[in-house]
Motif scaffolding. Sequence first.
Motif, PDB file in Angstrom:
ATOM      1  N   ASP A  29       0.776  -1.125   0.012  1.00 46.55           N
ATOM      2  CA  ASP A  29      -0.095   0.020   0.054  1.00 46.55           C
ATOM      3  C   ASP A  29       0.510   1.253   0.355  1.00 46.55           C
ATOM      4  O   ASP A  29       1.663   1.359   0.986  1.00 46.55           O
ATOM      5  N   PRO A  30       0.325   1.972  -0.943  1.00 47.28           N
ATOM      6  CA  PRO A  30       1.986   2.768  -1.046  1.00 47.28           C
ATOM      7  C   PRO A  30       1.405   4.584  -0.009  1.00 47.28           C
ATOM      8  O   PRO A  30       2.528   5.072   0.587  1.00 47.28           O
ATOM      9  N   VAL A  31       0.530   4.131   1.048  1.00 48.41           N
ATOM     10  CA  VAL A  31       0.348   4.751   1.919  1.00 48.41           C
ATOM     11  C   VAL A  31       1.371   5.192   2.761  1.00 48.41           C
ATOM     12  O   VAL A  31       2.070   5.334   3.490  1.00 48.41           O
ATOM     13  N   PHE A  32       1.540   2.771   3.537  1.00 49.64           N
ATOM     14  CA  PHE A  32       2.345   2.785   4.669  1.00 49.64           C
ATOM     15  C   PHE A  32       3.556   3.367   4.180  1.00 49.64           C
ATOM     16  O   PHE A  32       5.027   3.134   4.932  1.00 49.64           O
ATOM     17  N   ARG A  33       4.029   3.408   3.023  1.00 49.91           N
ATOM     18  CA  ARG A  33       5.583   3.713   2.164  1.00 49.91           C
ATOM     19  C   ARG A  33       6.180   4.957   2.880  1.00 49.91           C
ATOM     20  O   ARG A  33       8.199   4.540   2.728  1.00 49.91           O
ATOM     21  N   ILE A  34       5.861   5.422   2.731  1.00 43.23           N
ATOM     22  CA  ILE A  34       6.125   7.085   2.836  1.00 43.23           C
ATOM     23  C   ILE A  34       7.139   7.229   4.455  1.00 43.23           C
ATOM     24  O   ILE A  34       7.995   7.715   4.584  1.00 43.23           O
ATOM     25  N   GLY A  35       6.774   6.293   5.120  1.00 43.54           N
ATOM     26  CA  GLY A  35       7.351   6.603   7.085  1.00 43.54           C
ATOM     27  C   GLY A  35       8.711   4.986   6.604  1.00 43.54           C
ATOM     28  O   GLY A  35       9.196   5.132   7.615  1.00 43.54           O
ATOM     29  N   GLY A  36       8.961   4.443   5.332  1.00 41.96           N
ATOM     30  CA  GLY A  36       9.939   3.241   5.360  1.00 41.96           C
ATOM     31  C   GLY A  36       9.225   1.921   5.664  1.00 41.96           C
ATOM     32  O   GLY A  36       9.695   1.285   5.968  1.00 41.96           O
ATOM     33  N   GLU A  37       8.254   2.230   6.593  1.00 46.51           N
ATOM     34  CA  GLU A  37       7.674   0.780   6.317  1.00 46.51           C
ATOM     35  C   GLU A  37       6.759   0.308   5.296  1.00 46.51           C
ATOM     36  O   GLU A  37       5.841   1.679   4.742  1.00 46.51           O
TER      37      GLU A  37
END
Length: 247
Positions: A29-37
Amino acid sequence: MKRMKRGQPDFDCFHVQFRVAGSRALFSDPVFRIGGERASYPVPTEEALVGITSSVYWKPSIRWIVDKVRVLNRIAMEPISVKPRNFINGWNVSGKRRAKEATSRPSNTLSSFAYLQDPAYEIYAHFEFSNDPLYKNDRNPLKHYNMFIQSLHHGGRFDVFLGTRECPAYVTDIQVDEASYYQQYQEPMDFGFMFNRFIYPEYPDNLQNDDPIGKTIMHVVMNQGVIDFAALHQAGNDRTDFFTKRK
């Protein structure tokens, strides 16, 4: 799936079906990739399914279109803690070239990835021929269908992954009368809006002008374990946005 012989309907030659399964999957999910997870969608995206089908058999003269996917196992998430490496200005902070930055920042950070546990799917797809005149002599559906069957029986032409490379998968024929965990649910399951796939310019638009690349967001609904992408597209559940013009 079995090989076809000459004289059978050409319509059947364009459609394939197979089973893919693995120990885990990560359709990010691209939403969760912003914080490195990273966290996985509950179901695979159409773009991921096209990539799986292309890994089994790929040719530049055809393009794959996924019609529907059948979810076999129960959707369960598995959190795993990992320590990804930090990178500064393109160099690993633990390397000697960035010793100064390494003293001010840790070489590892603790992250949590959410994987799908024991995923298994049945994929139904078909292929279309490319409009590129370079491949006009390679438009034999019976040949491509039989080559797909041969590649499927050998486990695919390329390595098959469920979302990311750390999630290897295996492709086989569809097992007869294999039940889906969700076929007992009469009410549809709504997964909300998800990234669906990328839209690339086709020949000759990809060479003659600067048509941008687009992305499709889809409102995904599953009925008794089946996600019918063709029906969702026809019902208008998707929306396509285009990126800026290519340089």
